[in-house]
Design a protein around this motif. Structure first.
Motif, short mmCIF file in Angstrom:
data_model
loop_
_atom_site.label_atom_id
_atom_site.label_comp_id
_atom_site.label_asym_id
_atom_site.label_seq_id
_atom_site.Cartn_x
_atom_site.Cartn_y
_atom_site.Cartn_z
N PHE A 82 6.65 26.75 1.24
CA PHE A 82 7.07 25.37 1.23
C PHE A 82 8.00 24.74 0.24
O PHE A 82 7.91 25.20 -0.77
N GLU A 102 8.41 23.59 5.88
CA GLU A 102 7.60 25.20 5.95
C GLU A 102 8.95 26.15 6.69
O GLU A 102 9.76 26.01 7.05
N SER A 122 6.55 26.30 -3.21
CA SER A 122 4.78 26.93 -3.22
C SER A 122 5.21 28.46 -2.30
O SER A 122 5.03 28.58 -0.80
N LEU A 124 2.95 30.33 0.16
CA LEU A 124 1.63 29.98 1.39
C LEU A 124 1.50 31.83 1.79
O LEU A 124 0.38 31.11 1.97
N ASP A 156 2.90 17.20 -2.12
CA ASP A 156 1.87 18.20 -1.74
C ASP A 156 2.77 19.41 -1.37
O ASP A 156 2.94 19.55 -0.74
N TRP A 157 1.86 20.19 -2.29
CA TRP A 157 2.94 21.81 -2.62
C TRP A 157 1.84 22.24 -1.19
O TRP A 157 2.07 23.82 -1.43
N LYS A 158 0.80 22.10 -0.93
CA LYS A 158 0.42 23.09 0.02
C LYS A 158 -1.02 24.33 -0.64
O LYS A 158 -0.73 24.54 -0.07
N LEU A 159 -1.26 23.72 -1.81
CA LEU A 159 -1.76 24.75 -2.17
C LEU A 159 -2.94 24.27 -3.14
O LEU A 159 -2.68 22.95 -3.68
#
Length: 181
Positions: A82, A102, A122, A124, A156-159
């Motif tokens: 991301f 993404e 980040s 994923l 929002d780092w999706k983690l």
């Protein structure tokens, strides 16, 4: 090659034209002339960098300041990340705003991050190989950074935050409000 505008001024997502058949696929990853025609931005890059990271690694938010500022054209060659850009140009209408996309080996998208932006990503997937094309050479004295979890930016780092893996250098960075860009 298709260019998609993002909510951030001068940031673009680049979608390649992919030719596939029973042998596999082919696509033109970069063409300076087409890039400049479609974006109006300088597409002359002087340095390529590659990083490999594992799931949960977060790299950023980084930038080069002043005469050493860098525009970047980034992509993910293996795995999935991301990718985030933050507009740190005080005179920009999107100053202090962020956008993420993404990038993966599967979607083959690229993200153009102009000079004056903070940048990070980040990981994923289990691992990721990430490619950066830069239009200026790296200079240690021109480094700038903003802490990844700055509450004013609220990225929002999706983690999950409790699994994020940071370098020692990225653990103690200034906040967005502490900077003069």
């Amino acid at each position: 090659m298709k260019i998609k505008e993002t909510p951030l001024k001068d940031c673009y997502i680049i979608e390649p034209t992919i030719f596939e058949d029973e042998r596999g696929y082919f696509y033109e990853k970069f063409n300076e002339k087409k890039f400049e025609e479609l974006t109006g931005m300088n597409g002359h890059f002087v340095q390529d960098n590659i990083s490999k990271s594992s799931y949960g690694v977060l790299r950023g938010l980084h930038l080069q300041k002043g005469e050493h500022a860098q525009a970047k054209l980034v992509s993910c060659l293996e795995g999935k990340v991301f990718d985030v850009a933050v507009d740190l140009r005080p005179d920009s209408p999107t100053y202090g705003k962020w956008f993420g996309v993404e990038l993966s080996a599967e979607n083959k998208l690229q993200f153009y991050v102009p000079r004056g932006f903070g940048h990070g990503f980040s990981v994923l997937s289990d691992t990721a190989i990430f490619s950066y094309k830069c239009d200026n050479f790296y200079n240690k004295e021109a480094e700038g950074s903003v802490i990844w979890n700055d509450p004013d930016l609220d990225i929002d780092w999706k983690l999950p935050h409790d699994i994020v893996i940071l370098s020692e250098k990225d653990r103690d960075l200034p906040s967005f409000s502490e900077h003069n860009f």
